[in-house]
Design a protein around this motif. Structure first.
Motif, PDB file in Angstrom:
ATOM      1  N   ARG A  48       0.864  -1.186   0.000  1.00 38.66           N
ATOM      2  CA  ARG A  48       0.000   0.000   0.000  1.00 38.66           C
ATOM      3  C   ARG A  48       0.900   1.235   0.000  1.00 38.66           C
ATOM      4  O   ARG A  48       2.109   1.128   0.214  1.00 38.66           O
ATOM      5  N   PRO A  49       0.344   2.414  -0.225  1.00 44.37           N
ATOM      6  CA  PRO A  49       1.177   3.617  -0.269  1.00 44.37           C
ATOM      7  C   PRO A  49       1.959   3.832   1.029  1.00 44.37           C
ATOM      8  O   PRO A  49       1.459   3.524   2.126  1.00 44.37           O
ATOM      9  N   ALA A  50       3.159   4.375   0.883  1.00 40.45           N
ATOM     10  CA  ALA A  50       4.004   4.655   2.049  1.00 40.45           C
ATOM     11  C   ALA A  50       3.310   5.616   3.014  1.00 40.45           C
ATOM     12  O   ALA A  50       3.573   5.586   4.218  1.00 40.45           O
ATOM     13  N   SER A  51       2.416   6.424   2.508  1.00 40.26           N
ATOM     14  CA  SER A  51       1.680   7.372   3.361  1.00 40.26           C
ATOM     15  C   SER A  51       0.667   6.665   4.262  1.00 40.26           C
ATOM     16  O   SER A  51       0.161   7.262   5.213  1.00 40.26           O
ATOM     17  N   ASP A  52       0.385   5.386   3.977  1.00 39.09           N
ATOM     18  CA  ASP A  52      -0.561   4.612   4.790  1.00 39.09           C
ATOM     19  C   ASP A  52       0.128   3.682   5.797  1.00 39.09           C
ATOM     20  O   ASP A  52      -0.547   2.959   6.523  1.00 39.09           O
TER      21      ASP A  52
END
Length: 151
Positions: free
Chosen positions: A68-72
């Motif tokens: 999943r995105p690194a921001s998540d």
């Protein structure tokens, strides 16, 4: 204290977070770039994959990538996955609480009370920090009163 396992896991995740969209990396590449023993990294990446942070693909064009995105992905979750509770001592842990053998009254024990404050501060920082911020080296600024203490 962050163990080598936790440190290596964070380094590997940063490596993967810096890949381009759709890119993957083999364990040997990650290990070489970050000076991590490959056999140890195998175990770490498997734990991170089992925790849902990574995906792996075999064969040509295969390797590891973020699931999943690194921001998540929160740094606190990564550390708990690899190293366990953030609390410096068991009696200050929310998830793995154990009464100390030598403690007469956990509710009034000053060591426990102080270490609970430390745990809360660590958790607040690590649970708010994303892998994206971590990989971009966007350190959290200190509050003005904290700058005086740190300097």
């Amino acid at each position: 204290m962050l163990t080598k396992k936790g440190k290596y896991g964070l380094k590997a995740l940063v490596d993967l977070a810096r890949l381009g969209p759709g890119e993957t990396a083999f364990i040997t590449e990650i290990a070489q770039r970050n000076n991590i023993p490959k056999k140890f990294l195998d175990t770490i990446l498997l734990e991170l994959r089992n925790a849902g942070m990574l995906r792996s693909k075999k064969g040509p064009g295969g390797g590891y990538s973020l699931s999943r995105p690194a921001s998540d992905i929160r740094i606190g979750h990564v550390i708990r996955t690899l190293d366990g509770p953030l609390a410096p001592i068991r009696c200050a842990s929310r998830t793995a609480y154990e009464v100390c053998e030598d403690c007469n009254d956990p509710d009034t024990c000053q060591v426990r009370v102080s270490m609970t404050t430390v745990r809360d501060a660590m958790a607040a920082i690590l649970d708010s920090m994303t892998l994206e911020e971590f990989a971009a080296d966007k350190s959290m600024p200190l509050e003005p009163s904290e700058e005086k203490r740190a300097g």
